[in-house]
Scaffold this active site. Structure first.
Site, PDB file in Angstrom:
ATOM      1  CG  ASP A 201      -0.160  -0.015   2.534  1.00 16.49           C
ATOM      2  OD1 ASP A 201       1.074  -0.182   2.515  1.00 16.49           O
ATOM      3  OD2 ASP A 201      -0.806   0.139   3.594  1.00 16.49           O
TER       4      ASP A 201
ATOM      5  CB  CYS B 145       5.850  -2.430   1.464  1.00 13.61           C
ATOM      6  SG  CYS B 145       6.991  -1.715   0.249  1.00 13.61           S
TER       7      CYS B 145
ATOM      8  CG  HIS C  37       6.494  -5.503  -1.835  1.00 10.82           C
ATOM      9  ND1 HIS C  37       5.557  -4.613  -1.348  1.00 10.82           N
ATOM     10  CD2 HIS C  37       6.335  -6.638  -1.108  1.00 10.82           C
ATOM     11  CE1 HIS C  37       4.857  -5.187  -0.388  1.00 10.82           C
ATOM     12  NE2 HIS C  37       5.325  -6.414  -0.218  1.00 10.82           N
TER      13      HIS C  37
END
Length: 226
Positions: free
Chosen positions: A94, A97, A203
């Protein structure tokens, strides 16, 4: 004052008090968890003890890989996790991370990411001279941007996190030529190790020895400590 105005005034004061109590509760939970998990868990470190790390250079996010490169990077990261017997705790994608992954390593829960972000931004503001040379924009603007929920963390915020929490932050990455990166506190000895996987520029997840992977929590409950 009318009865209606008095009612709304009392409701506003009550809401403010409730918000203050929630904030105090969050800080107390974070403090208790931090003390509980301050002892180093070196299982992951033992798995990767033979890897040579590269020197960490703080930098902001400069590019996002295209779909093809991102897919290749992810496959490479999964192979490395399998090779070293490691497992990721999946973190929500979102925009928070990095902070969620750090929260999971610090407090065994990603749900304290707002407090983690707040502490990192405070570190950036309080020690501008340590980090501003790595930020190619107005520094106040950078700090203001990083304070926003959903703003992606970068390698500057990782360095600030290392300094703030006196932690050696270890990244198992998907970089083709740089498998392992260590981020050390600048002016103190590390008191803990935080392990993250880094799907490069895309990520962060929290990293554990596969035998020690924690059981996922369904939701955060403030009363669970008691």
């Amino acid at each position: 004052m009318t009865n209606e105005a008095r009612y709304w005034g009392e409701s506003s004061n009550l809401a403010s008090l409730n918000n203050q109590e929630d904030t105090q509760d969050d800080h107390m939970i974070a403090l208790v968890l931090s003390q509980e998990y301050a002892k180093l868990d070196c299982a992951v470190g033992r798995r990767l003890s033979n890897l040579a790390s590269i020197r960490h250079v703080p930098r902001i996010n400069s590019f996002i890989p295209n779909t093809s490169d991102a897919s290749m990077d992810h496959h490479r990261l999964l192979q490395r996790l399998n090779t070293y017997g490691l497992c990721e705790v999946k973190i929500s994608g979102d925009g928070n991370c990095q902070f969620r992954a750090l929260s999971d390593q610090l407090f065994k829960s990603p749900e304290h990411h707002k407090n983690v972000r707040k502490e990192i931004v405070k570190q950036l503001k309080d020690h501008q001279s340590l980090y501003e040379c790595y930020v190619p924009m107005k520094y106040k603007q950078y700090c203001k941007k990083m304070a926003k929920s959903g703003e992606w963390g970068d390698h500057v915020t990782l360095q600030a996190a290392s300094d703030k929490f006196a932690a050696k932050i270890c990244l198992l990455t998907s970089f083709k030529n740089n498998c392992f990166i260590e981020i050390m506190p600048l002016y103190q000895a590390p008191k803990r190790e935080l392990w993250l996987s880094f799907w490069s520029e895309v990520h962060y997840n929290s990293l554990y020895d596969i035998r020690d992977t924690p059981i996922p929590r369904k939701s955060r409950r403030k009363h669970w400590l008691f």
